[in-house]
Design a protein around this motif. Structure first.
Motif, PDB file in Angstrom:
ATOM      1  N   VAL A 396      -4.837  16.684 -19.447  1.00 39.40           N
ATOM      2  CA  VAL A 396      -4.698  15.371 -18.817  1.00 39.40           C
ATOM      3  C   VAL A 396      -4.659  14.300 -19.900  1.00 39.40           C
ATOM      4  O   VAL A 396      -5.522  14.268 -20.785  1.00 39.40           O
ATOM      5  N   ASP A 397      -3.643  13.438 -19.847  1.00 36.46           N
ATOM      6  CA  ASP A 397      -3.501  12.325 -20.787  1.00 36.46           C
ATOM      7  C   ASP A 397      -4.115  11.088 -20.138  1.00 36.46           C
ATOM      8  O   ASP A 397      -3.564  10.522 -19.186  1.00 36.46           O
ATOM      9  N   ASN A 398      -5.252  10.648 -20.652  1.00 36.44           N
ATOM     10  CA  ASN A 398      -5.941   9.476 -20.112  1.00 36.44           C
ATOM     11  C   ASN A 398      -5.540   8.186 -20.800  1.00 36.44           C
ATOM     12  O   ASN A 398      -6.003   7.111 -20.412  1.00 36.44           O
ATOM     13  N   ASN A 399      -4.690   8.266 -21.833  1.00 37.63           N
ATOM     14  CA  ASN A 399      -4.290   7.079 -22.590  1.00 37.63           C
ATOM     15  C   ASN A 399      -2.878   6.642 -22.218  1.00 37.63           C
ATOM     16  O   ASN A 399      -2.066   6.320 -23.086  1.00 37.63           O
ATOM     17  N   VAL A 400      -2.570   6.646 -20.947  1.00 42.85           N
ATOM     18  CA  VAL A 400      -1.246   6.260 -20.485  1.00 42.85           C
ATOM     19  C   VAL A 400      -1.412   5.358 -19.269  1.00 42.85           C
ATOM     20  O   VAL A 400      -2.327   5.552 -18.448  1.00 42.85           O
ATOM     21  N   SER A 401      -0.563   4.349 -19.164  1.00 38.50           N
ATOM     22  CA  SER A 401      -0.591   3.424 -18.030  1.00 38.50           C
ATOM     23  C   SER A 401       0.448   3.878 -17.011  1.00 38.50           C
ATOM     24  O   SER A 401       1.639   3.996 -17.334  1.00 38.50           O
ATOM     25  N   ILE A 402       0.016   4.138 -15.781  1.00 37.64           N
ATOM     26  CA  ILE A 402       0.881   4.634 -14.714  1.00 37.64           C
ATOM     27  C   ILE A 402       0.855   3.628 -13.571  1.00 37.64           C
ATOM     28  O   ILE A 402      -0.221   3.206 -13.130  1.00 37.64           O
ATOM     29  N   PHE A 403       2.036   3.257 -13.096  1.00 37.79           N
ATOM     30  CA  PHE A 403       2.167   2.292 -12.016  1.00 37.79           C
ATOM     31  C   PHE A 403       2.965   2.921 -10.879  1.00 37.79           C
ATOM     32  O   PHE A 403       3.991   3.577 -11.120  1.00 37.79           O
ATOM     33  N   ASP A 404       2.495   2.699  -9.665  1.00 42.15           N
ATOM     34  CA  ASP A 404       3.129   3.242  -8.470  1.00 42.15           C
ATOM     35  C   ASP A 404       3.971   2.162  -7.805  1.00 42.15           C
ATOM     36  O   ASP A 404       3.644   0.971  -7.858  1.00 42.15           O
ATOM     37  N   SER A 405       5.071   2.562  -7.168  1.00 42.67           N
ATOM     38  CA  SER A 405       5.908   1.620  -6.438  1.00 42.67           C
ATOM     39  C   SER A 405       5.334   1.382  -5.044  1.00 42.67           C
ATOM     40  O   SER A 405       4.441   2.097  -4.583  1.00 42.67           O
ATOM     41  N   LYS A 406       5.863   0.368  -4.357  1.00 42.30           N
ATOM     42  CA  LYS A 406       5.372   0.067  -3.016  1.00 42.30           C
ATOM     43  C   LYS A 406       5.651   1.198  -2.044  1.00 42.30           C
ATOM     44  O   LYS A 406       4.875   1.450  -1.128  1.00 42.30           O
ATOM     45  N   THR A 407       6.786   1.865  -2.231  1.00 42.34           N
ATOM     46  CA  THR A 407       7.152   2.970  -1.329  1.00 42.34           C
ATOM     47  C   THR A 407       6.587   4.306  -1.774  1.00 42.34           C
ATOM     48  O   THR A 407       6.808   5.324  -1.129  1.00 42.34           O
ATOM     49  N   HIS A 408       5.867   4.327  -2.919  1.00 40.64           N
ATOM     50  CA  HIS A 408       5.213   5.548  -3.433  1.00 40.64           C
ATOM     51  C   HIS A 408       6.206   6.666  -3.727  1.00 40.64           C
ATOM     52  O   HIS A 408       5.822   7.837  -3.735  1.00 40.64           O
ATOM     53  N   ASP A 409       7.463   6.325  -3.996  1.00 41.13           N
ATOM     54  CA  ASP A 409       8.442   7.366  -4.326  1.00 41.13           C
ATOM     55  C   ASP A 409       8.954   7.240  -5.763  1.00 41.13           C
ATOM     56  O   ASP A 409       9.770   8.057  -6.186  1.00 41.13           O
ATOM     57  N   MET A 410       8.500   6.239  -6.513  1.00 39.02           N
ATOM     58  CA  MET A 410       8.880   6.073  -7.913  1.00 39.02           C
ATOM     59  C   MET A 410       7.630   5.756  -8.727  1.00 39.02           C
ATOM     60  O   MET A 410       6.740   5.026  -8.281  1.00 39.02           O
ATOM     61  N   ILE A 411       7.581   6.328  -9.931  1.00 31.48           N
ATOM     62  CA  ILE A 411       6.449   6.143 -10.829  1.00 31.48           C
ATOM     63  C   ILE A 411       6.959   5.520 -12.127  1.00 31.48           C
ATOM     64  O   ILE A 411       7.990   5.945 -12.661  1.00 31.48           O
ATOM     65  N   THR A 412       6.236   4.523 -12.634  1.00 24.08           N
ATOM     66  CA  THR A 412       6.547   3.908 -13.925  1.00 24.08           C
ATOM     67  C   THR A 412       5.353   4.117 -14.841  1.00 24.08           C
ATOM     68  O   THR A 412       4.204   3.862 -14.454  1.00 24.08           O
ATOM     69  N   MET A 413       5.622   4.582 -16.052  1.00 21.38           N
ATOM     70  CA  MET A 413       4.520   4.820 -16.998  1.00 21.38           C
ATOM     71  C   MET A 413       4.971   4.447 -18.398  1.00 21.38           C
ATOM     72  O   MET A 413       6.141   4.614 -18.764  1.00 21.38           O
ATOM     73  N   ASP A 414       4.024   3.918 -19.177  1.00 24.23           N
ATOM     74  CA  ASP A 414       4.247   3.543 -20.569  1.00 24.23           C
ATOM     75  C   ASP A 414       3.577   4.577 -21.452  1.00 24.23           C
ATOM     76  O   ASP A 414       2.342   4.711 -21.456  1.00 24.23           O
ATOM     77  N   ILE A 415       4.392   5.301 -22.206  1.00 22.09           N
ATOM     78  CA  ILE A 415       3.902   6.417 -23.015  1.00 22.09           C
ATOM     79  C   ILE A 415       3.934   6.012 -24.477  1.00 22.09           C
ATOM     80  O   ILE A 415       4.973   5.572 -24.993  1.00 22.09           O
TER      81      ILE A 415
END
Length: 813
Positions: A396-415
């Protein structure tokens, strides 16, 4: 006096006026001073605003100049790229034109219509046609062991190409191989060739076409020496080029929803990333969750597996990834609890039903609508798991920022750190734990490379001695069934088995027993499982010993499927004779493992069935199929000390065995059976006891013959008693009640068995669990129906969609 008073009043008034005048002058002076201060302050404020405006103007001019410079550089870069693309296109067009001109001089060798060799087309240069010998043959199955890598599929016939090596001054030979067209945006087709060290590598591959075969698709590659070739379908690989001086954005060709976006100066050097996407669709995840229901508790959804192949570099700034993730509807805990209280069944049984495709789409739409309304998802969490290139453990990578969309069908993350393999997971906050999550993702990755396989064995209607064995993917079972029916292979007495195999796994087909192929000499038939190429083996069989199994109407044999597997065994090390110590070590050994075994039943001609005749005066009253003549035949079929082992399994003591051997010597085996028959009570199932004893001493043939005679005896009876009827259905009923899909649909099965609503309601009220309700429904059917038999039960199950179970029940008839 009056004048003095007036004078005093006037004087007082004058003093008051003087004071008021002084106060007015002081106020005027104060107002003038305040006005001057305000003017000075306003002047200072005006100057400050002018300076601020001047500074903003200068900064804006600098910003505009910088943007203009960046725009100019981008335009120059775009012009360079367009010029490069134009030059590349021109070079490609010129190369294609040159290729066509060169091809016009090439000579075609067409192997498409030659039955002696695999299909392919070869372009030979005119300088070598007259002197070169070119030979194309089928590749041996054993040589394809390392052909397929992970998530690869074979889409053409592997071939062996033999010719004289091309010299440097000669033109190149082009080989075109036809392949099976599979429409998928996630995959691409390439040609792999085998190196001299046995390793298969992909080569530069192009699409090609021929006017004579417009309906076929070909993949073409260059050859300089003899080698083995095959067309393979693999996951599409995208190449991402990152210029450190420029920002950019990349869309995956395998899935346009997957994007990479990076800022300027993202790294200290330019980057080259090979991106591969392994999609995971919702039906596959639902099936996986059903197979591993206990491990998947709390796991809601997963994204695709991202495979990155890049240099080991450190990112100065993070790269933004946008990934799709399917929507898995949450389970209604209140409904599950109510159902669980009613049926007293564990949650695994309740959630084992797999919804249809339309239900899944409807659930997704409902979840999207609820998420748009702002339904809280505070009980969920998003995690990024990663793994190394040659590592089977996920972290598990705990040093990453993950953002969920309003419809919960797309994920945005900064690696900030690029991993070799990554996957996004949506799960509950409480479950699963990190260790459970790592284990379940490892199981998920393994399940993606496994295939569900069916093995079928059928015989031809016109010639029972001709059989056909088929090993195919469950995806092609309907096509295979149509092909077998067109070839006049009947489903009557069909044998089937379901396996889980790897793509390209090497297998061996073997025969044993009294029924073998005509040209069989203890050899095996090697083949490899491939999803797109079912394996067919047609042969004529015959009994090896016509006088064995003589009290059965069938000759019996078996088809076996073997595979090589490595097992860990303990072997002794070299011993120290002085210390008299023996050490052991563990080593991996390759062994043959039998994966499946299918029975062959070859009907006997009527004249070959021997009449059973008694040989001694020692007799008893027959009971069912157990007669003195049958015991004579069983005794004659026992070899050596088998009758003693059978006697021990039947419960006869050693002293009694020795007494029988002393008294009857040559006929000891018959009198042993006679003594056992007399000793067993009439209420016991003697046939079942004898079959079980024969099975325990590995005399399967005699046990199967007894079972066949028992079944034939029951079929000849016009009417069964209730106890006998339930006993004959015991094994099929237990098999049905072991299936979760049958238990969950017991009411539908009960209605198909012509049970009334009152019967169903009574069964539901009297039986607490669904297993008991399903069993009671089947027993009620046998009690109410005079025509109840195993073929009818199999036909009803087949009409409800339980095809594999129906085939299994049919085989019990």
């Amino acid at each position: 006096m009056e004048l003095n008073a007036e004078a005093l009043e006037c004087r007082a008034a004058a003093v008051q006026l003087h004071q008021e005048a002084q106060m007015a002058l002081a106020k005027v002076a104060e107002l003038e001073k305040r006005a001057k201060d305000e003017l000075v302050q306003q002047e200072l404020e005006r100057k400050r605003k002018q300076e601020e405006l001047e500074r903003i103007r200068i900064e804006e001019n600098e910003r505009r100049a910088r943007l203009e410079e960046e725009q100019r550089l981008k335009e120059l870069e775009i012009k360079k790229q367009r010029e490069q693309e134009r030059l590349t296109a021109a070079a490609s067009a010129e190369a294609e034109l040159q290729k066509e001109e060169d091809y016009s001089n090439y000579i075609l060798r067409d192997f498409m219509n030659d039955d002696r060799c695999p299909q392919c087309i070869v372009r030979l240069p005119p300088t070598t046609v007259s002197s070169m010998a070119f030979n194309v043959t089928y590749l041996n199955v054993s040589e394809t062991e390392n052909l397929l890598d992970n998530q690869e599929e074979l889409v053409s016939t592997p071939i062996q190409v033999n010719f004289e090596s091309v010299r440097d001054d000669q033109q190149t030979i082009f080989l075109s191989i036809p392949y099976i067209v599979k429409r998928s945006i996630h995959r691409e087709n390439i040609i792999k060739i085998r190196q001299s060290n046995g390793i298969w590598l992909s080569v530069e591959t192009n699409e090609s076409s021929f006017d004579s075969y417009k309906e076929k698709r070909f993949m073409e590659c260059k050859l300089n020496q003899s080698t083995a070739c095959a067309v393979v379908s693999r996951l599409k690989i995208d190449t991402v080029l990152i210029n450190k001086k420029l920002s950019g954005r990349f869309l995956s060709s395998a899935d346009p929803r997957i994007t990479l976006q990076w800022p300027k100066n993202v790294s200290q050097t330019d980057l080259r990333i090979n991106l591969r996407i392994q999609p995971i669709d919702l039906p596959a995840f639902v099936q996986f969750s059903e197979n591993f229901s206990h491990e998947c508790q709390g796991l809601l959804a997963v994204g695709p597996i991202i495979d990155l192949d890049c240099d080991d570099v450190t990112l100065v700034k993070p790269i933004q990834f946008k990934l799709p993730i399917f929507i898995q509807t949450k389970k209604n805990d209140r409904l599950l609890r109510s159902i669980g209280t009613e049926s007293n069944l564990p949650q695994r049984t309740i959630t084992s039903q797999q919804p249809s495709q339309q239900e899944l789409i409807l659930q997704q739409q409902q979840s999207i609508f609820k998420s748009m309304l702002g339904e809280e998802s505070s009980n969920e969490r998003l995690l990024l798991l990663y793994s190394g290139r040659n590592e089977n453990t996920w972290h598990v990578d705990n040093n990453v920022s993950i953002f969920d969309s309003k419809t919960h069908d797309m994920i945005t993350m900064d690696i900030s750190c690029l991993h070799s393999r990554m996957i996004i997971v949506r799960c509950a906050k409480q479950l699963p734990t990190t260790k459970q999550l790592q284990t379940v993702i490892n199981h998920l990755e393994q399940s993606l490379s496994q295939r569900s396989v069916s093995c079928l064995l059928r015989r031809r209607t016109s010639n029972p001695n001709e059989i056909c064995f088929v090993c195919c993917s469950n995806q092609r079972i309907d096509t295979v069934d149509d092909d077998l029916q067109q070839e006049n292979y009947t489903t009557e007495g069909e044998q089937s088995k379901e396996l889980t195999l790897q793509e390209g796994q090497l297998l061996e087909l073997r025969f044993r027993g009294n029924v073998l192929p005509n040209d069989y000499h203890q050899q095996s038939y090697s083949f490899a499982f491939n999803t797109n190429f079912p394996f067919y083996h047609q042969t004529n069989v015959c009994p090896t010993d016509k006088y064995s199994q003589h009290f059965s109407p069938y000759f019996y044999g078996f088809v076996q499927i073997f595979s090589k597997q490595k097992v860990l065994r303990t072997v002794p090390k070299e011993t120290d004779k002085k210390k008299q110590q023996t050490e052991v070590k563990q080593e991996w050994h390759e062994v043959d493992v039998c994966l499946a075994e299918l029975a062959i039943r070859l009907p006997k001609p009527h004249e070959e069935t021997r009449a059973i005749t008694p040989k001694t005066s020692a007799a008893f009253s027959p009971e069912g199929i157990l007669t003195p003549a049958l015991f004579r035949d069983i005794a004659a079929s026992l070899h050596g000390d088998e009758w003693r082992a059978l006697a021990r399994r039947l419960g006869i003591t050693r002293i009694r065995i020795e007494a029988i051997e002393h008294d009857h010597r040559d006929e000891a085996s018959y009198y042993m059976l006679f003594a056992w028959f007399k000793r067993v009570s009439r209420s016991a199932d003697k046939v079942a006891l004898l079959i079980n004893a024969l099975t325990n001493i590995n005399r399967w043939d005699l046990a199967q013959d007894l079972q066949a005679m028992q079944d034939e005896k029951r079929q000849t009876q016009k009417k069964f008693s209730k106890d006998e009827q339930l006993r004959s259905f015991r094994v099929p009923f237990n098999r049905i009640c072991q299936r979760e899909e049958c238990i969950s649909r017991w009411k539908e099965i009960a209605r198909a068995l012509n049970l009334t609503n009152e019967d169903i309601k009574h069964i539901e009220e009297s039986c607490p669990s669904r297993e008991e309700r399903c069993l009671r429904s089947l027993e009620s059917w046998t009690s109410n129906e005079n025509q109840a038999d195993i073929p009818t039960l199999a036909r009803i199950l087949r009409s409800l969609g339980f095809k594999s179970l129906a085939r299994e029940i049919d085989n019990m008839a």
